[in-house]
Write an enzyme that holds these catalytic residues in place. Structure first.
Site: not given
Ligand code: SAH
Ligand code: SF4
Length: 408
Positions: A125, A163, A170, A174, A177, A221-222, A251, A276-278, A354, A397
């Site tokens: 994607e 993007c 992945c 998380c 996600c 993916g990471e 990221s 991705s601190l989160n 999202n 995202c």
């Molecule tokens: N794997 C890497 C890059 C892809 S994810 C990472 O995790 O950084 C890209 C971004 O989308 C990350 O910052 C992640 O925290 C965020 N993300 C993942 N799921 C999401 C969601 N459902 N809503 C908003 N952001 C999300």
């Molecule tokens: Fe993988 Fe990034 Fe999604 Fe976490 S947020 S599961 S590292 S794609």
């Protein structure tokens, strides 16, 4: 790549740097001979040498694939016709990834399913965001420039962001996600990573050097768990396609060895870094991002401190606001404290979560988002709110999961 035979440089070989060695090598690849897209100029030169051609023919191939975006080997007119014929007959192919399906959002975002180089029916994607995604604001990339049409070309965007995905699925898991639900299917090859970008630029007839394009490695993916292929793609995109690494952002969920490798790599090929601190602390972060149990916040920050930053460069902290879980004012105060203690030049990108099917979190209330942003700003932290893009086509995202919803 030096010292390797051309015939060994197929994507199947370069794909098996990590976990999926066996699986990947068993999969058929596009073409029976060398698959050229994804090889750098040196490797292409080696290919030409192997068939008795001068090394500069490799340069011509690179020019054709990465600058002129030729997709058919028979159409590389800088090579003599009989040579092209010989290469095609021997099963050589460019094998650039192809866009096979497009979803168009009412906000202009487009999501593509891209067919890769390993024919295992796994699509990749990629997302095109005219006028960026708001995530680059304040990073010097020009994302603050107001929207206006590009009159000369008739295009409606002044700068765009692509993007890019680095893996199918992945493994990081998380909890918020959607991509995580797929698990890790496989790594993408360097050609598949760079190919997403070139296919999209080609589709939009982008003029490199004239029109502003930012790349964010924030798709599926990471990236740092597919480091070799991802970095090979970055180098190709920088050196051959001509996109400055300063216009690229990678990221990561906080893969410490990957960040350390990045710190050791030459700065001229290093994209900007987003973490991705989160979450405001280890307790909540471990709950929503299991990777935090292996590499907690302080370990990630230690690794980030090893990266030599460019003048005025900032590290981005991405922060997904989960309603009731990470969006409270006390969380914002903790994040501000964390930023201060880190001693790093940081900007925070807030992303309202999202939603996705089967994920039991809540979207944050708009007031909570606003309050969170205010607390950080009052504490002197540069903070930006990322506009959700393409939610209606599952392009935002964390929504990338090969869904065909949103098709028009
Ligand atoms: N794997 C890497 C890059 C892809 S994810 C990472 O995790 O950084 C890209 C971004 O989308 C990350 O910052 C992640 O925290 C965020 N993300 C993942 N799921 C999401 C969601 N459902 N809503 C908003 N952001 C999300
Ligand atoms: Fe993988 Fe990034 Fe999604 Fe976490 S947020 S599961 S590292 S794609």
């Amino acid at each position: 790549m030096e010292g390797k035979k051309c015939s060994m440089l197929s994507p199947a070989v370069s794909a098996h740097t990590n976990q999926l060695t066996q699986l990947d090598t068993n999969r058929p690849v596009v073409g029976s001979g060398p698959v050229l897209f994804g090889l750098d100029a040196g490797a292409l030169a080696a290919c030409m040498l192997e068939i008795g051609e001068p090394v500069w023919r490799g340069r011509q191939l690179a020019e054709a694939m990465y600058r002129q975006w030729v997709t058919d080997l028979g159409a590389v007119t800088t090579l003599p016709k009989p040579l092209r014929g010989r290469m095609v007959a021997a099963g050589w192919t460019i094998g650039r990834p192809r866009i096979v399906q497009t979803f168009v959002s009412n906000d202009g975002t487009e999501r593509y399913l891209v067919e890769g180089q390993i024919l295992d029916s796994q699509t990749v994607e990629t997302v095109w965001m005219p006028d960026g995604d708001g995530g680059e604001a304040g990073d010097g990339s020009g994302a603050d420039v107001p929207r206006q049409s590009n009159h000369e070309s008739g295009k409606e965007w002044r700068r765009a962001t692509v993007c890019v995905s680095s893996q199918v699925g992945c493994a990081v898991n998380c909890q918020f996600c959607l991509t995580a639900k797929l698990g890790l299917q496989r790594n993408l090859t360097a050609g598949e990573i760079a190919g997403q970008v070139v296919a999209v630029l080609d589709k939009h007839v982008v003029e490199i050097g004239k029109e502003r394009v930012n790349l964010v490695f924030m798709g599926m993916g990471e990236p740092l768990l597919n480091y070799d292929n991802w970095m090979a793609a970055v180098r190709l995109l920088a050196k051959e396609v001509g996109i400055s690494p300063q216009r690229m952002t990678v990221s990561t969920s906080g893969v410490v060895p990957g960040i350390e490798r990045l710190a050791g790599d030459p700065p001229e090929v290093r994209p900007k870094l987003a973490i991705s601190l989160n979450a405001p602390n280890d307790e909540i972060r471990s709950e929503i991002m299991p990777i935090n149990r292996k590499w907690p916040i302080e370990a990630v920050l230690d690794a980030v401190r090893k990266v030599r930053l460019r003048p005025r460069e900032r590290i981005t902290f991405e922060y997904v606001l989960l309603g009731g879980v990470t969006d409270q004012p006390e969380h914002a105060h903790q994040v501000a404290g964390l930023v201060r203690r880190s001693g790093l030049p940081v900007k925070v990108n807030l992303i309202a979560w999202n939603p996705g099917p089967g994920i039991a979190y809540q979207m944050p209330q708009p007031e909570a988002v606003e309050r969170f942003q205010r607390v950080l700003a009052a504490d002197g932290v540069p903070v930006y709110l990322r506009r959700p893009r393409g939610r209606d086509i599952f392009a935002a995202c964390g929504q990338l999961k090969r869904t065909t919803e949103g098709a028009k």
